[in-house]
Design an enzyme around this catalytic site. Structure first.
Site, short mmCIF file in Angstrom:
data_model
loop_
_atom_site.label_atom_id
_atom_site.label_comp_id
_atom_site.label_asym_id
_atom_site.label_seq_id
_atom_site.Cartn_x
_atom_site.Cartn_y
_atom_site.Cartn_z
N SER A 80 0.78 -1.24 0.00
CA SER A 80 0.00 0.00 0.00
C SER A 80 0.81 1.29 0.00
O SER A 80 0.22 2.37 -0.11
CB SER A 80 -0.96 0.02 1.19
OG SER A 80 -2.08 -0.82 0.94
N LYS A 124 0.11 3.79 -2.71
CA LYS A 124 -0.91 4.84 -2.64
C LYS A 124 -0.33 6.24 -2.54
O LYS A 124 -1.04 7.22 -2.77
CB LYS A 124 -1.86 4.54 -1.49
CG LYS A 124 -2.67 3.25 -1.68
CD LYS A 124 -3.65 3.01 -0.54
CE LYS A 124 -4.54 1.81 -0.83
NZ LYS A 124 -4.01 0.55 -0.34
N SER A 158 -6.37 3.30 4.13
CA SER A 158 -5.72 2.49 3.09
C SER A 158 -6.74 1.65 2.33
O SER A 158 -6.48 0.51 1.96
CB SER A 158 -4.63 1.59 3.68
OG SER A 158 -3.70 1.21 2.69
N LYS A 213 3.32 6.40 5.05
CA LYS A 213 2.34 5.41 4.59
C LYS A 213 2.84 4.02 4.91
O LYS A 213 4.01 3.70 4.72
CB LYS A 213 2.10 5.54 3.08
CG LYS A 213 1.00 4.61 2.56
CD LYS A 213 -0.37 5.07 3.03
CE LYS A 213 -1.47 4.07 2.70
NZ LYS A 213 -1.47 2.91 3.64
#
Length: 405
Positions: free
Chosen positions: A115, A118, A173, A285
């Site tokens: 993730s 992202k 997320s 993140k």
């Protein structure tokens, strides 16, 4: 008699030249291109620069930002800063202002990002939309997910603003939110992936390929710690992304299948009530899949120094490794040293089966000649050392990568 003598001399000279040519062609000097710490490594123009007219290619990798002049030297005190031991397979510590690498481990090895993908999604959305725009979620966006994927329980026909969607993307997320944003920007996930790859190339990434906006596992979806740091650097320079990634909590309004709910930041080092809190961490993140392991991107600032840490393929050591690298980076910057010489991250470095060369400012050399121990080697467009081929400027390399002069 004179004519016979001349012919004899000509034959002798001819045989001598032939013997010399055979000896030269069959006795190509090859050495290990990678010097020990006590050997000198030099970078300069390619071997044919004086013939072809090509200049030194220090700036060939134009998308890598060079450090300022003070970063080119290492102070006496900076050399005493201990280099941390990192357990994760891949890691990079980058100066967020200059792009210089202060630490790297397998920085050019391809890994699944999960993730942290992202960050690229958020950057493109922030650059190409208005926060007040409405995102209408399609059936494809909300159902094309693998089992167990993180979601906000969005369904076909649900609507959020771009701003609300960005918080759902970066704090929760939510993978279907990533799909919805991609469709909003480009009309389809596949078209958005093309934008992601174009942006990656623009930022100087050389070993990255994205096929989705969320990071769900795909064999063709990968990046490297170095490339991810370049993406993070651009993302955190964007005020919208920086604000979203530094927010601890945000309320998402009610949708068809769920009431209003609060999403919270997944990055533990930002929350002062968490044991992993690190003063100065401003954003980041998290990521995890079984294939990627733990991945983590962190942006931190202290005493005017801004750092980015990328951790990939970790087995639950991502926070400890990040803390160790931040401690090291801030100590290095605080001591007056910002050169990668302090941890030997300049010069030749191996990643997997490939060799790369880093300049003293931490940038990776691409399309670039390097001279080591009087031998010339060439780094290709992705930075990997070429072997047994002809370089773009027309020079033959042997199986060890040495220019056949």
């Amino acid at each position: 008699m004179t004519k016979k003598t001349c012919r004899l001399i000509s034959l002798i000279i001819g045989f001598s030249m032939l013997a010399s040519t055979v000896s030269y062609a069959t006795d190509i000097p090859t050495v290990s291109p990678f010097p020990g710490s006590t050997q000198e490594t030099q970078a300069a123009a390619g071997p044919g620069a004086s013939i072809s007219g090509q200049a030194d290619q220090n700036n060939a990798d134009s998308n890598k930002t060079a450090a300022d002049s003070t970063a080119a030297s290492t102070s006496t005190t900076s050399a005493t800063v201990s280099v941390p031991q990192i357990s994760s397979e891949g890691a990079v510590l980058m100066d967020a202002d200059t792009g210089a690498l202060l630490y790297s481990k397998n920085s050019e090895t391809k890994y699944y990002p999960a993730s942290i993908t992202k960050l690229m999604t958020a950057l493109l959305v922030a650059e190409r939309t208005n926060l007040s725009d409405t995102v209408t979620f399609s059936k494809a966006a909300t159902t094309n997910l693998e089992a167990g994927a993180v979601t906000l329980n969005m369904t076909e026909g649900d609507k959020l603003t771009v701003e609300q969607s960005l918080y759902g993307l970066m704090l929760k997320s939510a993978n279907e939110v990533a799909n919805g944003l991609a469709e909003h920007v480009s009309g389809s996930v596949s078209s958005f992936a093309q934008l992601m790859n174009a942006k990656a190339r623009e930022l100087g990434c050389t070993n990255t390929n994205f096929v989705n906006p969320n990071g769900l596992t795909n064999s063709n979806h990968y990046t490297t710690p170095h490339d991810m740091a370049l993406i993070a650097k651009a993302a955190f320079q964007n005020s919208v992304v920086r604000k979203v990634c530094s927010t601890l909590s945000y309320q998402i309004p009610a949708t068809k299948k769920a009431g209003a709910r609060t999403v919270t930041m997944g990055h533990k080092m930002i929350n002062s009530s968490d044991s992993r809190y690190y003063p100065g961490v401003l954003g980041g993140k998290t990521g995890f899949t079984s294939a990627a392991g733990n991945t983590l991107v962190t942006y931190a600032e202290k005493n005017g120094s801004r750092l980015i840490v990328v951790i990939m393929k970790s087995k639950s050591t991502h926070y400890d490794d990040t803390k160790a690298l931040l401690d090291y980076g801030f100590a290095l910057k605080g001591s007056g040293g910002s050169s990668v010489k302090a941890n030997a991250s300049s010069g030749w470095m191996q990643s997997g089966n490939q060799w790369y060369y880093y300049r003293e400012d931490g940038t990776k050399a691409c399309n670039y000649w390097v001279k080591t121990n009087e031998k010339w080697y060439y780094l290709g467009s992705d930075g990997a050392m070429l072997k047994d081929t002809v370089t773009p400027d027309g020079y033959r390399l042997d199986s060890a990568g040495v220019w056949i002069s």
